[in-house]
Design a protein around this motif. Structure first.
Motif, PDB file in Angstrom:
ATOM      1  N   LYS A 108       1.738 -10.641  31.589  1.00  0.00           N
ATOM      2  CA  LYS A 108       0.598  -9.799  31.253  1.00  0.00           C
ATOM      3  C   LYS A 108       0.996  -8.805  30.185  1.00  0.00           C
ATOM      4  CE  LYS A 108       1.313  -6.275  34.816  1.00  0.00           C
ATOM      5  NZ  LYS A 108       0.708  -5.571  35.938  1.00  0.00           N
ATOM      6  N   SER A 109      -0.010  -8.334  29.471  1.00  0.00           N
ATOM      7  CA  SER A 109       0.218  -7.349  28.421  1.00  0.00           C
ATOM      8  C   SER A 109       0.487  -5.987  29.035  1.00  0.00           C
ATOM      9  CB  SER A 109      -1.012  -7.270  27.514  1.00  0.00           C
ATOM     10  OG  SER A 109      -0.866  -6.212  26.586  1.00  0.00           O
ATOM     11  N   ALA A 110       1.311  -5.191  28.363  1.00  0.00           N
ATOM     12  CA  ALA A 110       1.586  -3.828  28.813  1.00  0.00           C
ATOM     13  C   ALA A 110       0.550  -2.852  28.265  1.00  0.00           C
ATOM     14  CB  ALA A 110       2.982  -3.404  28.369  1.00  0.00           C
ATOM     15  N   VAL A 111      -0.275  -3.297  27.294  1.00  0.00           N
ATOM     16  CA  VAL A 111      -1.203  -2.374  26.633  1.00  0.00           C
ATOM     17  C   VAL A 111      -2.672  -2.799  26.700  1.00  0.00           C
ATOM     18  CG1 VAL A 111       0.535  -1.428  25.074  1.00  0.00           C
ATOM     19  CG2 VAL A 111      -0.763  -3.446  24.390  1.00  0.00           C
ATOM     20  N   CYS A 112      -2.983  -3.985  27.225  1.00  0.00           N
ATOM     21  CA  CYS A 112      -4.375  -4.420  27.346  1.00  0.00           C
ATOM     22  C   CYS A 112      -4.513  -5.331  28.560  1.00  0.00           C
ATOM     23  CB  CYS A 112      -4.868  -5.106  26.067  1.00  0.00           C
ATOM     24  SG  CYS A 112      -4.160  -6.741  25.773  1.00  0.00           S
ATOM     25  N   ASP A 113      -5.674  -5.925  28.758  1.00  0.00           N
ATOM     26  CA  ASP A 113      -5.935  -6.741  29.941  1.00  0.00           C
ATOM     27  C   ASP A 113      -5.468  -8.190  29.818  1.00  0.00           C
ATOM     28  OD1 ASP A 113      -7.102  -4.612  31.262  1.00  0.00           O
ATOM     29  OD2 ASP A 113      -9.086  -5.039  30.457  1.00  0.00           O
ATOM     30  N   ALA A 114      -4.889  -8.578  28.700  1.00  0.00           N
ATOM     31  CA  ALA A 114      -4.517  -9.979  28.459  1.00  0.00           C
ATOM     32  C   ALA A 114      -3.468 -10.476  29.455  1.00  0.00           C
ATOM     33  CB  ALA A 114      -3.996 -10.153  27.045  1.00  0.00           C
ATOM     34  N   GLN A 115      -3.643 -11.743  29.861  1.00  0.00           N
ATOM     35  CA  GLN A 115      -2.651 -12.437  30.678  1.00  0.00           C
ATOM     36  C   GLN A 115      -2.416 -13.796  30.065  1.00  0.00           C
ATOM     37  OE1 GLN A 115      -3.849 -12.607  34.782  1.00  0.00           O
ATOM     38  NE2 GLN A 115      -4.008 -10.383  34.965  1.00  0.00           N
ATOM     39  N   MET A 116      -1.205 -14.329  30.229  1.00  0.00           N
ATOM     40  CA  MET A 116      -0.872 -15.614  29.644  1.00  0.00           C
ATOM     41  C   MET A 116       0.085 -16.394  30.531  1.00  0.00           C
ATOM     42  SD  MET A 116       0.863 -12.849  28.022  1.00  0.00           S
ATOM     43  CE  MET A 116      -0.554 -12.364  27.195  1.00  0.00           C
ATOM     44  N   VAL A 117       0.098 -17.714  30.320  1.00  0.00           N
ATOM     45  CA  VAL A 117       0.982 -18.623  31.045  1.00  0.00           C
ATOM     46  C   VAL A 117       1.839 -19.348  30.015  1.00  0.00           C
ATOM     47  CG1 VAL A 117       1.090 -20.643  32.553  1.00  0.00           C
ATOM     48  CG2 VAL A 117      -0.742 -18.971  32.849  1.00  0.00           C
ATOM     49  N   VAL A 118       3.145 -19.418  30.248  1.00  0.00           N
ATOM     50  CA  VAL A 118       4.021 -20.138  29.331  1.00  0.00           C
ATOM     51  C   VAL A 118       3.857 -21.637  29.585  1.00  0.00           C
ATOM     52  CG1 VAL A 118       6.421 -20.594  28.687  1.00  0.00           C
ATOM     53  CG2 VAL A 118       5.683 -18.259  29.172  1.00  0.00           C
ATOM     54  N   VAL A 119       3.454 -22.369  28.542  1.00  0.00           N
ATOM     55  CA  VAL A 119       3.303 -23.817  28.621  1.00  0.00           C
ATOM     56  C   VAL A 119       4.608 -24.485  28.203  1.00  0.00           C
ATOM     57  CG1 VAL A 119       2.034 -25.802  27.713  1.00  0.00           C
ATOM     58  CG2 VAL A 119       0.839 -23.646  28.151  1.00  0.00           C
ATOM     59  N   ARG A 120       5.194 -24.001  27.121  1.00  0.00           N
ATOM     60  CA  ARG A 120       6.467 -24.523  26.610  1.00  0.00           C
ATOM     61  C   ARG A 120       7.345 -23.316  26.279  1.00  0.00           C
ATOM     62  NH1 ARG A 120       4.858 -27.889  22.474  1.00  0.00           N
ATOM     63  NH2 ARG A 120       4.632 -29.496  24.044  1.00  0.00           N
ATOM     64  N   PRO A 121       8.542 -23.226  26.866  1.00  0.00           N
ATOM     65  CA  PRO A 121       9.409 -22.074  26.617  1.00  0.00           C
ATOM     66  C   PRO A 121      10.001 -22.124  25.208  1.00  0.00           C
ATOM     67  CG  PRO A 121      10.554 -23.664  27.976  1.00  0.00           C
ATOM     68  CD  PRO A 121       9.151 -24.191  27.785  1.00  0.00           C
ATOM     69  N   PRO A 122      10.464 -20.979  24.720  1.00  0.00           N
ATOM     70  CA  PRO A 122      11.105 -20.969  23.400  1.00  0.00           C
ATOM     71  C   PRO A 122      12.453 -21.673  23.449  1.00  0.00           C
ATOM     72  CG  PRO A 122      11.286 -18.822  24.439  1.00  0.00           C
ATOM     73  CD  PRO A 122      10.418 -19.655  25.325  1.00  0.00           C
ATOM     74  N   ARG A 123      12.881 -22.195  22.288  1.00  0.00           N
ATOM     75  CA  ARG A 123      14.184 -22.877  22.195  1.00  0.00           C
ATOM     76  C   ARG A 123      15.341 -21.888  22.285  1.00  0.00           C
ATOM     77  NH1 ARG A 123      10.899 -26.147  18.687  1.00  0.00           N
ATOM     78  NH2 ARG A 123      11.206 -24.745  16.942  1.00  0.00           N
ATOM     79  N   ALA A 124      15.109 -20.662  21.884  1.00  0.00           N
ATOM     80  CA  ALA A 124      16.129 -19.612  21.950  1.00  0.00           C
ATOM     81  C   ALA A 124      15.497 -18.364  22.563  1.00  0.00           C
ATOM     82  CB  ALA A 124      16.655 -19.303  20.549  1.00  0.00           C
ATOM     83  N   SER A 125      16.335 -17.477  23.056  1.00  0.00           N
ATOM     84  CA  SER A 125      15.797 -16.275  23.684  1.00  0.00           C
ATOM     85  C   SER A 125      15.128 -15.390  22.637  1.00  0.00           C
ATOM     86  CB  SER A 125      16.903 -15.511  24.407  1.00  0.00           C
ATOM     87  OG  SER A 125      17.878 -15.088  23.479  1.00  0.00           O
ATOM     88  N   GLY A 126      14.162 -14.655  23.090  1.00  0.00           N
ATOM     89  CA  GLY A 126      13.412 -13.749  22.227  1.00  0.00           C
ATOM     90  C   GLY A 126      12.430 -12.954  23.067  1.00  0.00           C
ATOM     91  N   VAL A 127      11.573 -12.196  22.403  1.00  0.00           N
ATOM     92  CA  VAL A 127      10.640 -11.322  23.100  1.00  0.00           C
ATOM     93  C   VAL A 127       9.208 -11.744  22.804  1.00  0.00           C
ATOM     94  CG1 VAL A 127       9.849  -8.939  23.371  1.00  0.00           C
ATOM     95  CG2 VAL A 127      12.270  -9.414  22.971  1.00  0.00           C
TER      96      VAL A 127
END
Length: 100
Positions: A8-27
């Motif tokens: 979920k977002s720290a600044v708005c109401d948005a929520q999301m689901v990871v479908v495919r993870p990133p190949r490398a770590s990140g934010v």
């Protein structure tokens, strides 16, 4: 970030689901701030960065070609998604085969 993990977002109401993870770590970011795990009790607070105010749409997939991450908008919000500062793009729908 694992496939199926919810954020979920720290600044708005948005929520999301990871479908495919990133190949490398990140934010993963929404509204210019790092996202939080959905189970985090913190309520959205702070302001949305003006450069990241494009919004999240429910049911749309967002992707970043460089990292390979793909997320699905589970709840709409005013902040836009980014990964390591790169804006995520709405993924185009696959065209259906022609039936002549």
């Amino acid at each position: 970030m694992k496939p199926g993990s919810r954020w979920k977002s720290a600044v708005c109401d948005a929520q999301m689901v990871v479908v495919r993870p990133p190949r490398a770590s990140g934010v993963l970011q929404c509204g210019g701030s790092a996202v939080l795990e959905l189970t985090d009790a913190a309520a959205p607070s702070g302001s949305i960065h003006p450069d990241h105010a494009g919004g999240v749409l429910i049911g749309k997939r967002y992707t970043d070609a460089e990292s390979g991450i793909e997320v699905l908008g589970a709840k709409a919000g005013k902040g836009s998604l980014a990964f390591d500062g790169r804006p995520l793009q709405i993924k185009d729908a696959k065209p259906l085969p022609a039936s002549d």
